[in-house]
Write a protein that holds these residues in place. Structure first.
Motif, PDB file in Angstrom:
ATOM      1  N   PRO A  82      13.467  -7.004  34.888  1.00 19.21           N
ATOM      2  CA  PRO A  82      12.132  -7.774  34.806  1.00 19.21           C
ATOM      3  C   PRO A  82      12.372  -8.903  33.921  1.00 19.21           C
ATOM      4  O   PRO A  82      12.969  -8.916  33.006  1.00 19.21           O
ATOM      5  CB  PRO A  82      11.100  -6.743  34.158  1.00 19.21           C
ATOM      6  N   ASP A  83      11.641  -9.897  34.131  1.00 17.93           N
ATOM      7  CA  ASP A  83      11.623 -11.346  33.538  1.00 17.93           C
ATOM      8  C   ASP A  83      10.683 -11.153  32.214  1.00 17.93           C
ATOM      9  O   ASP A  83       9.890 -10.131  32.279  1.00 17.93           O
ATOM     10  CB  ASP A  83      10.814 -12.561  34.270  1.00 17.93           C
ATOM     11  N   LEU A  84      11.367 -11.730  31.159  1.00 16.45           N
ATOM     12  CA  LEU A  84      10.401 -11.587  29.859  1.00 16.45           C
ATOM     13  C   LEU A  84       9.128 -12.382  30.019  1.00 16.45           C
ATOM     14  O   LEU A  84       9.018 -13.258  30.501  1.00 16.45           O
ATOM     15  CB  LEU A  84      11.340 -12.154  28.659  1.00 16.45           C
ATOM     16  N   ALA A  85       8.155 -11.723  29.050  1.00 17.17           N
ATOM     17  CA  ALA A  85       7.015 -12.047  29.142  1.00 17.17           C
ATOM     18  C   ALA A  85       6.988 -13.784  28.604  1.00 17.17           C
ATOM     19  O   ALA A  85       7.770 -13.935  27.351  1.00 17.17           O
ATOM     20  CB  ALA A  85       5.992 -11.572  28.088  1.00 17.17           C
ATOM     21  N   PRO A  86       6.408 -14.847  29.183  1.00 16.01           N
ATOM     22  CA  PRO A  86       6.483 -16.114  28.576  1.00 16.01           C
ATOM     23  C   PRO A  86       6.119 -16.198  27.304  1.00 16.01           C
ATOM     24  O   PRO A  86       6.486 -17.109  26.541  1.00 16.01           O
ATOM     25  CB  PRO A  86       5.718 -16.668  29.740  1.00 16.01           C
ATOM     26  N   LEU A  87       5.075 -15.195  26.700  1.00 21.53           N
ATOM     27  CA  LEU A  87       4.359 -15.198  25.435  1.00 21.53           C
ATOM     28  C   LEU A  87       5.437 -15.508  24.307  1.00 21.53           C
ATOM     29  O   LEU A  87       5.471 -16.408  23.662  1.00 21.53           O
ATOM     30  CB  LEU A  87       3.825 -13.981  25.306  1.00 21.53           C
ATOM     31  N   ASP A  88       6.556 -14.716  24.605  1.00 26.40           N
ATOM     32  CA  ASP A  88       7.762 -14.912  23.559  1.00 26.40           C
ATOM     33  C   ASP A  88       7.930 -16.252  23.250  1.00 26.40           C
ATOM     34  O   ASP A  88       8.235 -16.740  22.142  1.00 26.40           O
ATOM     35  CB  ASP A  88       9.041 -14.072  23.849  1.00 26.40           C
ATOM     36  N   THR A  89       8.487 -17.112  24.089  1.00 23.63           N
ATOM     37  CA  THR A  89       9.207 -18.298  23.732  1.00 23.63           C
ATOM     38  C   THR A  89       7.995 -19.364  23.492  1.00 23.63           C
ATOM     39  O   THR A  89       8.347 -20.321  22.535  1.00 23.63           O
ATOM     40  CB  THR A  89       9.835 -18.800  24.934  1.00 23.63           C
ATOM     41  N   ASP A  90       6.585 -19.161  23.936  1.00 27.87           N
ATOM     42  CA  ASP A  90       5.886 -19.918  23.643  1.00 27.87           C
ATOM     43  C   ASP A  90       5.298 -19.904  22.038  1.00 27.87           C
ATOM     44  O   ASP A  90       4.896 -20.607  21.399  1.00 27.87           O
ATOM     45  CB  ASP A  90       4.593 -19.583  24.309  1.00 27.87           C
ATOM     46  N   ASP A  91       5.531 -18.399  21.409  1.00 29.67           N
ATOM     47  CA  ASP A  91       5.313 -18.337  20.155  1.00 29.67           C
ATOM     48  C   ASP A  91       6.184 -19.386  19.302  1.00 29.67           C
ATOM     49  O   ASP A  91       5.638 -19.563  18.164  1.00 29.67           O
ATOM     50  CB  ASP A  91       6.084 -16.815  19.851  1.00 29.67           C
ATOM     51  N   ALA A  92       7.298 -19.569  19.734  1.00 27.94           N
ATOM     52  CA  ALA A  92       8.149 -20.396  18.862  1.00 27.94           C
ATOM     53  C   ALA A  92       7.426 -21.724  18.639  1.00 27.94           C
ATOM     54  O   ALA A  92       7.816 -22.486  17.700  1.00 27.94           O
ATOM     55  CB  ALA A  92       9.694 -20.532  19.654  1.00 27.94           C
ATOM     56  N   ALA A  93       6.629 -22.086  19.712  1.00 21.97           N
ATOM     57  CA  ALA A  93       6.022 -23.763  19.563  1.00 21.97           C
ATOM     58  C   ALA A  93       4.985 -23.678  18.765  1.00 21.97           C
ATOM     59  O   ALA A  93       4.127 -24.634  18.668  1.00 21.97           O
ATOM     60  CB  ALA A  93       6.017 -24.124  21.002  1.00 21.97           C
ATOM     61  N   ASP A  94       4.518 -22.454  18.638  1.00 21.93           N
ATOM     62  CA  ASP A  94       2.808 -22.451  17.802  1.00 21.93           C
ATOM     63  C   ASP A  94       2.982 -22.696  16.435  1.00 21.93           C
ATOM     64  O   ASP A  94       3.439 -21.736  15.485  1.00 21.93           O
ATOM     65  CB  ASP A  94       2.275 -21.042  17.939  1.00 21.93           C
TER      66      ASP A  94
ATOM     67  N   ARG B 213       4.421  -8.410  13.915  1.00 22.21           N
ATOM     68  CA  ARG B 213       4.738  -8.918  12.917  1.00 22.21           C
ATOM     69  C   ARG B 213       5.265 -10.501  12.628  1.00 22.21           C
ATOM     70  O   ARG B 213       5.104 -10.912  11.615  1.00 22.21           O
ATOM     71  CB  ARG B 213       5.664  -7.900  12.092  1.00 22.21           C
ATOM     72  N   TYR B 214       5.912 -10.722  13.818  1.00 25.97           N
ATOM     73  CA  TYR B 214       6.770 -11.930  13.640  1.00 25.97           C
ATOM     74  C   TYR B 214       6.606 -12.941  15.004  1.00 25.97           C
ATOM     75  O   TYR B 214       6.108 -12.287  16.011  1.00 25.97           O
ATOM     76  CB  TYR B 214       8.087 -11.886  13.694  1.00 25.97           C
ATOM     77  N   ARG B 215       6.513 -14.177  14.830  1.00 21.92           N
ATOM     78  CA  ARG B 215       6.649 -15.074  16.187  1.00 21.92           C
ATOM     79  C   ARG B 215       7.937 -14.676  16.774  1.00 21.92           C
ATOM     80  O   ARG B 215       9.168 -14.466  16.079  1.00 21.92           O
ATOM     81  CB  ARG B 215       6.660 -16.404  15.565  1.00 21.92           C
TER      82      ARG B 215
ATOM     83  N   THR C  33       0.790 -23.152  14.290  1.00 21.10           N
ATOM     84  CA  THR C  33      -0.481 -22.694  13.522  1.00 21.10           C
ATOM     85  C   THR C  33      -0.116 -21.568  12.762  1.00 21.10           C
ATOM     86  O   THR C  33      -0.826 -21.022  11.930  1.00 21.10           O
ATOM     87  CB  THR C  33      -1.640 -23.139  14.215  1.00 21.10           C
ATOM     88  N   ASP C  34       0.642 -20.754  13.524  1.00 13.20           N
ATOM     89  CA  ASP C  34       1.359 -19.294  13.186  1.00 13.20           C
ATOM     90  C   ASP C  34       2.383 -19.531  12.229  1.00 13.20           C
ATOM     91  O   ASP C  34       3.176 -19.988  12.299  1.00 13.20           O
ATOM     92  CB  ASP C  34       1.706 -18.760  14.663  1.00 13.20           C
ATOM     93  N   THR C  35       2.133 -18.935  10.955  1.00 12.33           N
ATOM     94  CA  THR C  35       2.889 -19.188   9.821  1.00 12.33           C
ATOM     95  C   THR C  35       3.863 -18.039   9.612  1.00 12.33           C
ATOM     96  O   THR C  35       4.621 -17.942   8.656  1.00 12.33           O
ATOM     97  CB  THR C  35       2.221 -19.446   8.357  1.00 12.33           C
ATOM     98  N   ARG C  36       3.870 -16.966  10.408  1.00 12.98           N
ATOM     99  CA  ARG C  36       4.727 -15.802  10.350  1.00 12.98           C
ATOM    100  C   ARG C  36       6.084 -16.363  10.638  1.00 12.98           C
ATOM    101  O   ARG C  36       6.558 -17.238  11.386  1.00 12.98           O
ATOM    102  CB  ARG C  36       4.157 -14.992  11.311  1.00 12.98           C
ATOM    103  N   PRO C  37       6.931 -15.434  10.173  1.00 19.81           N
ATOM    104  CA  PRO C  37       8.556 -15.958  10.487  1.00 19.81           C
ATOM    105  C   PRO C  37       8.886 -15.990  11.904  1.00 19.81           C
ATOM    106  O   PRO C  37       8.130 -15.078  12.536  1.00 19.81           O
ATOM    107  CB  PRO C  37       9.207 -14.840   9.506  1.00 19.81           C
ATOM    108  N   LEU C  38       9.789 -16.791  12.348  1.00 20.52           N
ATOM    109  CA  LEU C  38      10.098 -16.970  13.546  1.00 20.52           C
ATOM    110  C   LEU C  38      11.376 -16.283  13.672  1.00 20.52           C
ATOM    111  O   LEU C  38      12.557 -16.399  13.228  1.00 20.52           O
ATOM    112  CB  LEU C  38      10.231 -18.224  14.003  1.00 20.52           C
TER     113      LEU C  38
END
Length: 270
Positions: free
Chosen positions: A1-13, A41-43, A15-20
């Motif tokens: 299955p393809d990965l949820a696009p959410l994951d890579t979008d997290d990296a561009a956020d 817990r993490y981006r 405003t989210d200060t959690r560790p990447l």
């Protein structure tokens, strides 16, 4: 299955200060399993092989990399070696996930700078504990450095790893060089480091906890204090110029903001 696009979008956020955390894994199911464990817990950013992982790491400068060992095009060891040889990335801890860890493998990994191994099959708790521990270790180093700096210890950088010390030494040399030529900007320092502004911001923040602007300003104020302390005959406008300020009133405002008194008042106190 393809990965949820959410994951890579997290990296561009931004405003989210959690560790990447960057996951480099060619098996989509394993990558998805890791993502599920770490997402709360993490981006996250996810790459599907070592080459893509290196490219994404260079773009995003993550706080930690988890990589599979056996991958096409570039394996986990080659990725780790590339990360540790890159000035942009060499501060980042790397966890290698593998089904085979002979003594020889571990020795090779140590030589390349692998920070931890995770043996397959691993459970969710072990994964999160490994990630938490490595990020905490790096956070503690940064905190100790920040504490030493706040106490104005001359050797605050002694709290950092040799690689991080070498990086800061280079940054300091560039900033002082720019000051002596009359102007320091985040862009000029990043260019001299052969980094983008984002890469420098991520790297400097990971090592020191400072933004580039705050780091530059602190060195300018340190230089200003040295000049005011040791050269009573140098005009304030000349001190400003020697610290990289064209505008004396801008320098005076920055100095007062940093030290609570104007340069003239500071000199009178001496």
């Amino acid at each position: 299955p393809d990965l949820a696009p959410l994951d890579t979008d997290d990296a561009a956020d931004t405003t989210d200060t959690r560790p990447l955390v960057l996951i480099v894994e060619d098996n989509a199911d394993v990558a998805e399993y890791m993502s599920m464990q770490l997402r709360s817990r993490y981006r996250l950013a996810v790459a599907h092989d070592g080459e893509e992982g290196l490219r994404m790491a260079t773009d995003t400068v993550p706080d930690l990399i988890i990589t599979d060992l056996m991958m096409p095009r570039m394996d986990g060891y080659e990725l780790c070696q590339a990360v540790k040889q890159s000035e942009v990335l060499n501060h980042i801890p790397v966890i290698i996930v593998t089904a085979k860890t002979t003594q020889q493998d571990r020795l090779r990994g140590l030589q390349m700078g692998v920070d931890a191994y995770l043996n397959k099959p691993f459970n969710a708790e072990e994964l999160t504990v490994r990630v938490d521990n490595l990020l905490e270790k790096h956070r503690m180093l940064r905190e100790r450095y920040m504490q030493a700096k706040a106490e104005h210890k001359a050797d605050a950088s002694a709290e950092l790893s040799p690689r991080d010390r070498a990086f800061l030494k280079r940054v300091d040399e560039i900033i002082y060089g720019d000051m002596s030529r009359g102007e320091v900007t985040v862009d000029s320092v990043a260019s001299a480091l052969c980094m983008s502004q984002q890469q420098m911001r991520r790297k400097l923040s990971a090592v020191t906890g400072d933004t580039p602007l705050a780091y530059i300003r602190a060195l300018q104020m340190k230089r200003a204090q040295e000049l005011l302390n040791n050269h009573a005959d140098v005009a304030i406008s000349d001190v400003a110029m020697k610290c990289g300020f064209f505008d004396t009133s801008h320098f005076t405002r920055a100095f007062k903001q940093a030290l609570g008194v104007t340069p003239t008042q500071y000199r009178k106190k001496m």
